[in-house]
Structure formats: C-alpha cells, structure tokens
Design a protein around this motif. Structure first.
Motif, mmCIF file in Angstrom:
data_model
loop_
_atom_site.group_PDB
_atom_site.id
_atom_site.type_symbol
_atom_site.label_atom_id
_atom_site.label_comp_id
_atom_site.label_asym_id
_atom_site.label_seq_id
_atom_site.Cartn_x
_atom_site.Cartn_y
_atom_site.Cartn_z
ATOM 1 N N ASP A 388 3.408 -42.519 9.278
ATOM 2 C CA ASP A 388 2.470 -41.775 8.511
ATOM 3 C C ASP A 388 1.475 -42.653 7.833
ATOM 4 O O ASP A 388 0.078 -42.263 7.851
ATOM 5 N N GLU A 389 1.943 -43.880 7.638
ATOM 6 C CA GLU A 389 0.865 -44.718 6.938
ATOM 7 C C GLU A 389 -0.201 -45.389 8.049
ATOM 8 O O GLU A 389 -1.363 -45.123 7.643
ATOM 9 N N TRP A 391 -1.014 -43.428 10.685
ATOM 10 C CA TRP A 391 -1.639 -42.347 10.876
ATOM 11 C C TRP A 391 -2.886 -42.061 9.835
ATOM 12 O O TRP A 391 -4.144 -42.234 10.165
ATOM 13 N N GLU A 392 -2.446 -42.276 8.451
ATOM 14 C CA GLU A 392 -3.500 -42.181 7.204
ATOM 15 C C GLU A 392 -4.512 -43.411 7.543
ATOM 16 O O GLU A 392 -5.815 -43.074 7.320
#
Lengths: 522, 549
Positions: A388-389, A391-392
């Motif tokens: 997710d990191e 992705w962010e």
C-alpha cells in the motif's frame, strides 16, 4: 481456457480504448502550434523527417543547426527517415526540403500524429501488455488487466507524446522490452534492446546504471566461469549494436572522426546551461536560494553536477551488485538473477537521481522515473508487506509528475486534456486523493500527499492572478519547489525500499556464501 | 519500518467496466445487494457516467459540422431578436427550422452563452468558433444528454431484470450514434431521445397520458419525430381512449385531446397570435429538396437509385434501346443537394414516397390496434420509424437513430431480435460514418464503434441463447455472418478509396479534384448501398417478427 479467452478479448478492448484516448488527446494542440518562425517540438520532429529524407547521413548532424538541428541519436534519425519517406509517398509537400518548414496542413498533422500512435501501438503497448502478463503472472487476471490499464493510461506519457509531440514511448518501450528479456533470461537480446533504446533517445541513459548493475551483477552471481562468458557476450553484443547504429557516420560514408564527434557533440550538449525552463529538480528548486550560476562557471557546474549525479545514481547500482554477489539460487544463464526484482526499483532510483541532479534536464525527463514506478504500482494490493505504501507513493509521484508539467502542457493547448487525463487515470485506478487512509501510519503518511495536492491545487487557483512584479516567476518556482520536494523524498523512500526488498531477497535465497551485512547501505 | 497491512484489503480500487464478463458479474453482485437496499447510483453507473463524460470532453476539439454553426446562429437569433422575427431572420443561411420548443430551448441556452462570451450571441458574427463558443455549446450537449441518462437509469430501476437492462442502458448511453452525431458532428439528439425514452417509460408504467404529453412536447422540439407519431396516435387511442373490450372512454379522450392541444398552444400560440403559422410551417417543411440527401441515406431509395445506375451502365453497354432521361445521367452520381432524376427507372415524387410509407405503417398500426400492449407498442414505434427511414422523402442518415434507439429496448426479446439488432446497428452506425469525413476523426469513429461492439455484443449475446436452427435458418445465419464481417472489407475499401482520392489531389483543398469528381461519390455510394442491404433485410426480419407475434 475460457478465462484466458475472456482475458484476451478484454485486453483488446483495453488496448483499443487506450489507443482511442491517445488519438483524442492528439486532436488537441501540440508544441509550437501556429507559432512561427521556430514553432516547437512538433516542427523539430517534422524537420528531422525532412532533412533525413533529403540529405546524406553524413550531413544529418551538420545541417542548419540553429533551426532544429538534429540532436537525437541515430535510431531516431532512421525512424524519422522512414516516417519522412512514408509521408512523402502520400504527399511530398509535407517534407519538401526547406519549403516545408512550418508545414501544419490538416492532413500532415494527421500523418504526424498517426506515426506516433503507430509506433506506440507497435512497440510500447505490446511491451506493456507482455510485461503485465509475465511480471504479474502469479497474480489474478483481474490484477493483470488493472495493471495494463494503469500503465496504458498513465497520465504523463500520453500528453507528452500525443499532445506535446515526441516519441518517448519508443524509447520507454524498448527499455521495457529489455527488462522483459532479462526476466526470460535472454540477457544478450535484452542488452541489444537497451542499447537500441539509448540510441533512440539518449535519455534512456538514466536507466543505464541500473541495467549495468543488473547485468554485471548477474555475471558476478553466475560465478567466474559462466559469468565471464556472459560478460564477454554482453560486451561484444552491446558494442556491435552500438557501432552498427553508427555505421553511416564512419568511413566510407563519412569522414572520420569528425562526423562521429559531431554526432556525440550534438547528442550531449553541455553548452546549454544548467537547466532549461523551470524543471522540478534539485538545481532549479535550490537556485533561488543558492544561485548556482552566479557561484560557479558553466564548466564547473557541469563537472559538479556530473559528480553528484554519478554518486547518487551509483547507489542503486552498487546495491544491485552487492545483492547479486551475495545471493544464491540456481546459477544458470537462462534464468534471471534474484536481483531482477530489484531492477524496477533500481531503475527508478537511478532515473530519479539523474532527474534530480544531472545537467540540462527537461521537465519531460520525469517520464523516465515514472515508468518503473508505475510498473511497481501495477502490483498493488499484493501480499507484500507494505504494498500500500508503494501504491500511495506511486500514485503521488505520478500525479505530481503530471502537475509539474502544467506550464508546458498549458502552453501547448493541452490544458484541458491535462485535467481530464489526471481525472481519468485516478478514477480508473480507484484513487481518491481526498480519502484519508485508515491505520495511524498510513494516516500520517497520507498527510504528506494530501498537503502536496493541496499546495498544487492552490497554485492552479493562484495562477489566475499575476504574480508580484518583483518575482515574475513566483508561481512557477513554487510549483517547482513542491514538485522537487515530492520527487526528492520519493527518491529517498525508494532507496530505502530498494534496500528493504534486497534484504527480503537475501533472506530467502542466501546460499552458503558468507553472510554480508546487507543492511549496511542504509 | 513496517506498515500495518490490515487496511490493505479494504482499499482495493474499483475497476472500470470495460470487461463485459466482470461487468455482468459485478452487476449480479449489485443486483443481489439491491434486494437489501436500492442504491441511488451504483458504482458501475458512476463509472459509465464519468468515463463517457471524460471522453466527450476530450472530443471538444474534434471536427464539428455546419450544424454547430446552425445552433450557434439559433442562439444568436433567439437572443438578439424579438420572438416575432425568429422565423423570419435570414442573416445566416442556417435559418431557424425547428419547432418553437427548440427555439425556446435555444433562448434559454443563449443567456449563459451571453454571459460567457457575448460574441456567441451576436447575430452578425457568422461562423464564430472561438474556444469559448465550442466549449460552451459542446458542454450544453453533454449536460442536456443527462436527460437521456436519467431515463436510462429509470429503465434499470423499473426493470424486472436490472442486470440485463443495465447493459442495454449503458450501451445506449455510450451509443456510437450519439457520439458521432451529437458529440462530434453536433446536435442535441441525446436530449431529444431522453424525452422520447421518458415517454416510453411512462407508457411502460401505464401512465399513458404522461406518455402522450411527453411525446407531444418532443414533437414540438423536433418535428422529425412525426415519423413515429402514427404509432403514438393509434396506441393512445386504443389503449387510453378505448377500454380493453372496445368501449369508448370519452373522459380520457378529452383529457388527452386537451393536453395535446394545450401543449401545441404553448408552442405555436405566440406565432398563431402573430399569424406567422404559414411562415413557420414553410420553414419546418421545405418540400423543395430532392429524394435523396447529399449522401444517400441507406434506405430503399439508395438501392433503387443504385439499381438505376446499374441499369444505365448496362444500357450504355448494350446500346441505348430504352429512353434515357438525360438529366438523370448527370444528377445522381454527384451527390449534390437537389432533385434526383432517374435515368432508366420512373422518377419518384414526394406523394409516392408518402403513400408507400403510409401503407407499410398501416400494416403495423393494425397489428398495434389488435395488440395494444407495451412490447407491441415499442415494436410499432420502431417499425413506424423504420418505414419512414426506408421510404421517406429526403431522409437524413441521422434518422437511423429513430430505429436504433427503440430497437435497443427489444434486443433481449429473443435471439432473432438480437440478430436483427446486430445487423441494423452495424449497418446504421457504419451508415453514419460519412458524416465524419475528416481524416483525423477516422480512427475515432471506426475505433470507437469497434470497441462499443466488442463490449456490448458479448454481454447481450449471453442473455439470448440461440435456438437450434433449421437448415434454411442456418444458411441465412451464415449469410448474415458474412454480411457482418463484410463491413470490415467495406471499411478497408472505402478508406483506401478515400485515401487514394486525397492522395491524387495535389494539395489539401477539395476543389482541385476535377478529374476525380466522378470517383468522389464512389465511397459514399458503396457505403450507403452496402448498409441499405442490411437495413432492408433487417426491416423485413423485424416486420415478420412483429406481424407473426
């Protein structure tokens, strides 16, 4: 089988839609539209088609240099020659020597735009589709499709290639193909593809440290016997490819070594200045405070920035070498080395290092770091610990990359398309910049992207008003500062990330080699 | 540093509904959810809206036809002239020739236009096409098209099979016909068909008076809907003014009659008061045009005209034994707006086309009278429009939307309907291609249509299983298949011919092609004749399906 069939048809629809979006962008303006006498990049590309068509190769790099003299490597020249030849079969007026300068007739525009789309469809898009199918082979078809859409609609490349007018997708596609070859264990073919990429557009050099790190690392990984053979093979193949692209510029076709030197001089213009326009890199962002050009001469600056660039781009390369050296696994030539998984990270880090610190950077050069980052983006929601990191950050850097190109795109009459593409891409990949992540860490993290978006959005609004008379470039500089901040932090983050991923690889695949202190680079 | 992973799964992003299989899958999930709570707007519907809007805005700089200037001129007329001069103004050659409601509509639109850029509404500012003007007019098309979107959404909400209806609705909202005619060529068909569909929904829900009122309103927006007025007349008379066992319901008749008269009064009243009705009618119905439009609409007359050309060729080769009308030799191949004369066949006059149209329509109206339910009504509507398109005088190729839109509502009836829909959609949309003749739009019209078919057809085909065909049915099916794939060849040939014509002309100006002026019409002729074959065949199929039902 049925699933594959459905996936296949879906891919056609995706590719078709991506091609349509590209063409719709192409309906808009381009660099230097209706702006004599110099026009812009569109005219430069058209002019190269004209000059390569009518002149002998020996003259290509000498002809009327002040009017868009050829300053791209030879493969661009050859592609220009092919396009020019095709175009002049349809209508010779489009590329008549001298007479066609500034030719912008509606049908010639369609032809020029069509060449970009055709090359995109022939090289970049198939590479993206193949990459997503193979690289994410362990993921569901749905994720693969999503990765394809994410990459194909990436909002930075489309307006530059199909709006502003350039052929970056060819260079990026060839580099991508090289990575694919490395993954299949076809290192020699990959090296050829990468050399072609560099000899299409010298900007691919941004990736060179990473690619070198991977290939040389693989030689180390294979050990003395096999590694030496691979190294010699790579050296021979790369040199032969490079030389064969330069054939028209050596005797008997051209005098030696003048033409060759002229080619090199044209491709690497050191005389231009530290930066052009306002680009969100380290030099430009720090210039208002440090005033680099007042403190150092141009020569000094070239050397200084070169040193910084080499040092910063060497970090990911050295890490690749180190991981390859310590990694174990089945050491045969036709499988990728374990460091392959680090390659996109290393490419991002090295390209970003070049973007931030090298001499003479265009805002368009941000496309190079964006490609590997977007490749990593495609793997979102994976079981990797902090997918997710990635992705962010990936979305943030992509968006900010586009946002820093606003002055360029609005000048080209692509202002509306800029907003639309940002909206389209973020919507399709399901990103909402206003959403606050759950989880304290992500919430903390998301303050940063949101504040950057907020700042850049504010700048869009402020731009309506003219800046204070004392600082005419204030808005532009502010945009550059925010962009540079995001890029710089993302670079530091990705360096750390590369080390972390390398750590993970080392943990799984360590052979009986002595355990190094893998985390030391940190 | 590790980050928490628990939140990851929740953040999976939504996908755009490009995949028919995932679309229908997710649609099924949604329909299961819907039993629990009916969402106002599902994520798939939002996807369609957002993606299509982005695309339509991307098309802003695309080619626009003279219709763009027509509508700009109407903005200027309604804004700067008093109502008494609207139907008299001749500043521009594009005089106001739509009914009064459309003029009122333009008047409403002219106010924001005036505030955005007063130059838009300046009467003498002919051919004004600044970016502000383009952006404003194109946005009004997108915004007013939301009437269509709302109607289509309403269809989904009131449907027995929402997942199927959602595919049909999405296919209509994204229809290449609307993209080509409204968002590139420039017209307001999305808005018009939105009202039309609202009227159909009303009749579906049994609100026949509302349906009639909405149709009357529509008729006062654009009089081309007169093509389908007979079906409305018969249906409302039978289903609303007569009880099912044949008794006359005077109260309903008076209600309907008063409503219709009231709407016409609002529309035409001001002009009646100024005694301008003859002038208005002469604007609305210019009977001075020829049988065929500049580009032949793909209807029966295209086939007849082409047949005449073939006969002429044959007569020339055999030596002229028959009387050749010399004016016909010159006329039809040029494709100019004007009268069409046949060289061999007897000439067609407006009254002939009128009689043939009415005769065919009567066939379906009798059926409708006998079977006045919703399904039968939509069939009759489609076929009424179809007859007018097939046999009408000076039919525009754009009128094919009158067939394609209501037919979409019937597509999932059974396999035969689906097949007819495929053929007539293919022929109808390809028949619209010549509207966009600029090279830059070639890829958009062809590519978008291909993507639309690739997304729509598999989703629909899954819902209509094909029955075991007889041997003759199998042969017909194969022939239809060949015809459909023939469109690829047609498109290649037409594109090659056009490219050849452009190539042979020394520069970009279209005027310098004297030697090729005979050839110039060939790609158009090929397109319209090939499409006319499919459209005629589908007409026969659909008529048969309706009559035997």
């Amino acid at each position: 089988m049925q699933r594959i069939g459905a996936g296949g048809r879906l891919t056609y629809v995706t590719v078709g839609s991506a091609a349509l979006v590209r063409w719709m962008i192409a309906l808009g303006g381009y660099s230097g539209e209706g702006n004599p006498p110099m026009h812009g990049d569109y005219e430069a590309q058209r002019h190269w088609m004209e000059l390569t068509l009518h002149l002998a190769p020996a003259q290509w790099y000498y002809y009327d240099l002040p009017y868009w003299g050829l300053d791209y490597p030879p493969i661009t020249a050859y592609v220009s020659w092919i396009c020019g030849w095709l175009g002049s079969q349809i209508n010779p007026d489009w590329f008549a020597l001298e007479k066609s300068r500034g030719c912008e007739s509606p049908s010639s525009r369609v032809f020029m735009r069509a060449t970009v789309l055709a090359l995109d469809l022939a090289i970049y898009i198939p590479c993206i589709v193949m990459f997503c199918r193979r690289w994410f082979a362990y993921r569901s078809l749905r994720t693969q499709e999503l990765a394809i859409i994410t990459l194909l609609l990436q909002p930075a490349l489309i307006p530059i290639d199909h709006g502003h007018f350039q052929y970056n997708s060819v260079m990026l596609g060839l580099s991508l193909y090289a990575i694919l070859c490395f993954r299949e264990g076809k290192d020699l073919l990959g090296a050829v593809a990468f050399v072609c990429s560099m000899t299409f557009k010298q900007m691919a050099l941004y990736y060179a440290p990473a690619v070198f790190g991977y290939l040389f690392g693989k030689c180390l990984w294979l050990g003395w016997q096999q590694g030496r053979a691979l190294f010699i093979g790579l050296a021979v193949v790369s040199t032969v490819t490079l030389l064969s692209t330069l054939l028209p510029f050596v005797p008997p076709l051209s005098p030696f070594p003048d033409t060759l030197l002229q080619v090199v001089h044209r491709i690497f213009p050191v005389a231009r200045g530290l930066f052009e326009d306002k680009v969100a890199n380290f030099w430009c962002a720090s210039d208002p405070i440090i005033h680099w050009r007042r403190r150092m001469s141009n020569d000094m600056l070239v050397r200084f920035s070169g040193l910084v660039t080499i040092a910063s781009a060497a970090l990911p390369m050295l890490h690749l070498l180190r991981v390859s050296w310590t990694a174990g696994g089945r050491q045969t030539r036709n499988v990728p080395s374990p460091a392959l998984h680090l390659l996109p990270w290393a490419m991002y880090n090295s390209a970003m290092a070049f973007f931030l610190f090298s001499f003479q950077v265009h805002e368009k050069s941000i496309l190079l770091p964006l490609l590997p980052l977007t490749l990593l983006l495609g793997d979102r929601g994976s079981e990797a610990e902090d997918g997710d990191e990635t992705w962010e950050w990936g979305v943030l850097v992509n968006n900010v990359g586009v946002l820093t190109m606003w002055p360029l795109l609005s000048r080209d009459g692509q202002g509306m398309n800029y907003f639309l593409l940002l909206l389209l891409w973020n919507y399709v990949i399901g990103y909402n910049p206003l959403r606050i992540s759950s989880g304290w860490f992500l919430r903390l993290l998301s303050i940063f992207p949101q504040s950057s978006y907020l700042l850049l959005a504010l700048l869009h609004i402020i731009e309506i008003f003219s800046p204070p008379a004392r600082y005419p470039d204030l808005w532009v500089v502010a945009r550059v500062a925010v962009g540079c901040g995001v890029f710089g932090l993302s670079w530091l983050w990705a360096l750390r990330k590369q080390v972390e991923v390398g750590w993970g690889l080392g943990g799984f695949q360590k052979s009986d080699k002595p355990k190094g202190t893998v985390g030391k680079e940190k | 540093m590790a980050s928490p992973t628990s939140s990851l799964s929740r953040r999976r992003p939504s996908v755009a509904p490009v995949n028919p299989s995932t679309l229908s899958k997710s649609v099924e999930i949604v329909s299961n959810d819907a039993r629990r709570r009916v969402p106002w707007f599902t994520s798939e519907e939002r996807d369609v809206l957002v993606l299509s809007t982005v695309m339509k805005v991307l098309l802003f700089p695309a080619y626009h036809s003279t219709d763009f200037e027509v509508h700009r001129n109407w903005l200027a007329i309604t804004h700067s002239l008093p109502i008494s001069k609207w139907y008299y103004d001749t500043t521009s050659e594009w005089t106001l020739d739509y009914p009064p409601f459309f003029a009122y509509f333009e008047y409403l639109l002219s106010w924001p236009a005036y505030f955005i850029d007063p130059a838009i509404t300046t009467l003498s500012n002919l051919n004004y096409a600044a970016w502000s003007c383009i952006a404003y007019q194109r946005s009004t098309v997108i915004l007013t098209e939301l009437v269509l979107g709302a109607a289509l959404l309403r269809f989904v909400r009131t449907s027995n099979d929402p997942s199927l209806q959602r595919i049909i609705s999405a296919s209509l909202f994204l229809h290449p016909g609307f993209i080509i005619v409204d968002h590139i060529h420039f017209q307001y068909n999305g808005f018009m068909f939105g009202i039309f569909l609202w009227s159909i929904i009303a009749s579906k829900n049994g609100q026949l008076l509302t349906s009639g009122i909405l149709f009357t309103v529509l008729l006062n927006f654009k009089h081309i809907y007169m093509y389908i007025a007979p079906a409305y007349f018969v249906f409302l008379l039978r289903a609303y003014c007569f009880s099912p066992n044949g008794g006359f319901l005077l109260q309903n008749f008076v209600k309907l009659g008063a409503s219709v008269a009231g709407i016409f009064t609002v529309s035409l009243g001001p002009f009646l008061a100024m005694s301008q009705i003859p002038q208005l009618l002469s604007r609305l119905f210019p009977f001075t045009r020829g049988l065929n439009h500049a580009y032949w609409a793909a209807n029966a007359w295209a086939l007849v005209t082409a047949g005449d050309r073939v006969l002429l060729l044959w007569a020339k080769i055999r030596g002229a034994n028959t009387a050749i009308d010399t004016s016909g030799v010159e006329s039809t191949s040029r494709g100019l707006v004007g009268d069409t004369h046949f060289a061999i066949l007897p000439n067609v006059e407006p009254k002939h086309t009128f009689i043939i149209t009415i005769l065919f329509q009567l066939l379906f109206l009798v059926k409708l009278w006998r079977k006045p339910d919703y399904k039968s009504f939509v069939h009759a509507l489609t076929l009424c429009g179809y007859c007018s398109f097939m046999f009408g005088w000076h039919v525009h190729e754009k009128a094919v939307l009158l067939i394609l839109v209501p037919l979409s509502l019937l597509v999932a009836e059974d396999y035969a309907h689906y097949r007819t829909f495929v053929i007539v959609s293919m022929a109808g949309i390809v028949g619209l291609f010549p509207l966009l003749f600029t090279p830059a739009e070639w890829f958009i019209k062809v590519g978008y249509t291909a993507v639309w078919f690739a997304v729509t057809l598999p989703g629909l085909a899954r819902r209509v299983p094909r029955p075991t065909p007889s041997w003759i049915g199998e042969i017909v099916h194969r022939l239809e298949g060949m015809y459909i794939y023939g469109f690829v060849i047609l498109q290649i040939v037409v594109t090659a011919l056009n490219a050849l014509l452009a190539w042979k002309s020394p520069n970009d100006s279209p005027l310098s092609k004297n030697s090729l002026s005979q050839m110039e019409f060939l790609p158009l002729l090929l397109t319209s004749v090939y499409c006319a074959v499919g459209i005629t065949w589908a007409f026969l199929c659909l008529s048969w399906l309706y009559i035997k039902s």
